[in-house]
Design a protein around this motif. Structure first.
Motif, short mmCIF file in Angstrom:
data_model
loop_
_atom_site.label_atom_id
_atom_site.label_comp_id
_atom_site.label_asym_id
_atom_site.label_seq_id
_atom_site.Cartn_x
_atom_site.Cartn_y
_atom_site.Cartn_z
N SER A 1 0.85 -1.05 0.06
CA SER A 1 -0.07 0.05 0.00
C SER A 1 0.86 1.28 -0.15
O SER A 1 1.92 1.43 0.50
N ARG A 2 0.49 2.18 -0.78
CA ARG A 2 1.16 3.67 -0.45
C ARG A 2 0.42 4.26 0.29
O ARG A 2 1.17 5.46 0.46
N ARG A 3 -0.57 4.20 1.00
CA ARG A 3 -1.23 4.89 1.85
C ARG A 3 -0.43 5.02 3.17
O ARG A 3 0.06 4.18 3.79
N GLN A 32 -7.54 9.51 6.77
CA GLN A 32 -7.29 9.14 5.13
C GLN A 32 -8.52 9.10 4.50
O GLN A 32 -8.40 9.47 3.66
N SER A 38 -6.85 11.23 -2.98
CA SER A 38 -6.16 10.16 -2.06
C SER A 38 -4.78 10.42 -2.05
O SER A 38 -4.06 10.12 -1.23
N GLU A 39 -4.18 10.81 -3.23
CA GLU A 39 -2.77 10.98 -3.51
C GLU A 39 -2.05 11.73 -2.59
O GLU A 39 -0.94 11.68 -2.29
N TYR A 42 -0.40 9.93 0.45
CA TYR A 42 0.55 8.76 0.09
C TYR A 42 1.99 9.11 0.63
O TYR A 42 2.29 10.22 0.91
N ASP A 44 5.78 7.41 -0.20
CA ASP A 44 6.96 6.46 -1.22
C ASP A 44 8.22 6.46 -0.83
O ASP A 44 8.87 6.11 -1.80
N SER A 161 4.61 12.79 -5.86
CA SER A 161 3.76 13.20 -6.61
C SER A 161 3.63 14.73 -6.57
O SER A 161 3.91 15.59 -5.31
N GLN A 164 0.94 16.48 -4.41
CA GLN A 164 1.24 16.65 -3.00
C GLN A 164 2.19 17.44 -2.48
O GLN A 164 2.07 18.20 -1.64
#
Length: 256
Positions: A1-3, A32, A38-39, A42, A44, A161, A164
């Motif tokens: 998951s990236r969350r 969340q 949603s990005e 994230y 990463d 992102s 983001q």
């Protein structure tokens, strides 16, 4: 998951062996769900240094999504650095210790910064470090893409992102412009309800007239309090009710 929330839960429960009962998972996942798109929630990144502590890892993950880590005793609790719809507590003459406070107003922007630069990692483009630069547009009173003379620089670990990075740059730019008023005060037990990132209501008791009493009786829309309220025309009066748990309601217009 990236969350972020999944990474936080995995690190705490699986890697560190923290009991799920010691984590506000409901609050964490509620944050969340509220993040859109949603990005913006994230993470990463990865950690290649074994000496990075668990707390620093959790803070780094949360920082990517404007999330704040707090400790309520031994429990991990979370909030998001964003506008809150209502205050959690009111500080006035009943909840402040002695009325001896310090109020300061900065006439200029913080440390002279007039722009923000956020460093992020572009995995889809150059596969290297990229930058988002934001300044303040005086005519529109909004942040815009552009350079400034004195730039605040931020490294947003785990961000891949552009959206983001831009979201964070605009947030920090607004803080530079708007966060000029500060107050330092001493509160009573109501302060136990407050965490970093919460919205509170603070009443300058030297600047406004405050009546603050216990509710003795309720009859329809008529409320009887233990302290007298002096309603002088044509002033508009506002009242908020503190519930049995100590949380303040929204403002309601009050009349005699």
């Amino acid at each position: 998951s990236r969350r972020i929330v999944d990474s936080v839960a995995h690190h705490l429960i699986i890697d560190a062996g923290v009991s799920a009962s010691k984590i506000d998972l409901a609050g964490l996942y509620a944050i969340q769900q509220s993040i859109s798109p949603s990005e913006l929630g994230y993470f990463d990144g990865s950690f290649d240094d074994a000496d990075i502590s668990l707390g620093d890892r959790i803070k780094a993950m949360c920082n990517a999504g404007r999330m704040i880590v707090n400790r309520e005793g031994t429990k991990w609790v979370f909030s998001r650095d964003e506008a809150k719809p209502y205050p959690v507590v009111t500080f006035d003459c009943r909840t402040l210790a002695d009325g001896d406070y310090t109020l300061s107003i900065s006439p200029s922007q913080n440390d002279g910064y007039d722009s923000v630069e956020v460093e992020w990692y572009d995995m889809d483009g150059e596969n290297s470090k990229s930058y988002v630069r934001v300044r303040w547009n005086q005519s529109t009173d909004q942040p815009e893409i552009g350079y400034g003379a004195n730039t605040m620089k931020i490294q947003l670990t785990g961000c891949t992102s552009y959206a983001q990075a831009l979201d964070r740059a605009e947030l920090e730019m607004r803080k530079i412009v708007y966060l000029r008023n500060k107050v330092s005060d001493t509160a009573l037990n109501d302060a136990d309800l407050v965490w970093r990132g919460d919205r509170v209501r603070w009443v300058d008791v030297a600047d406004v007239t405050v009546a603050s009493g216990e509710i003795l009786a309720v009859n329809g829309s008529t409320w009887t309090t233990s302290e007298e309220c002096d309603f002088s025309e044509p002033t508009t009066y506002k009242v908020c009710i503190t519930d049995e748990d100590g949380y303040a309601s929204a403002w309601v217009t009050a009349t005699a």
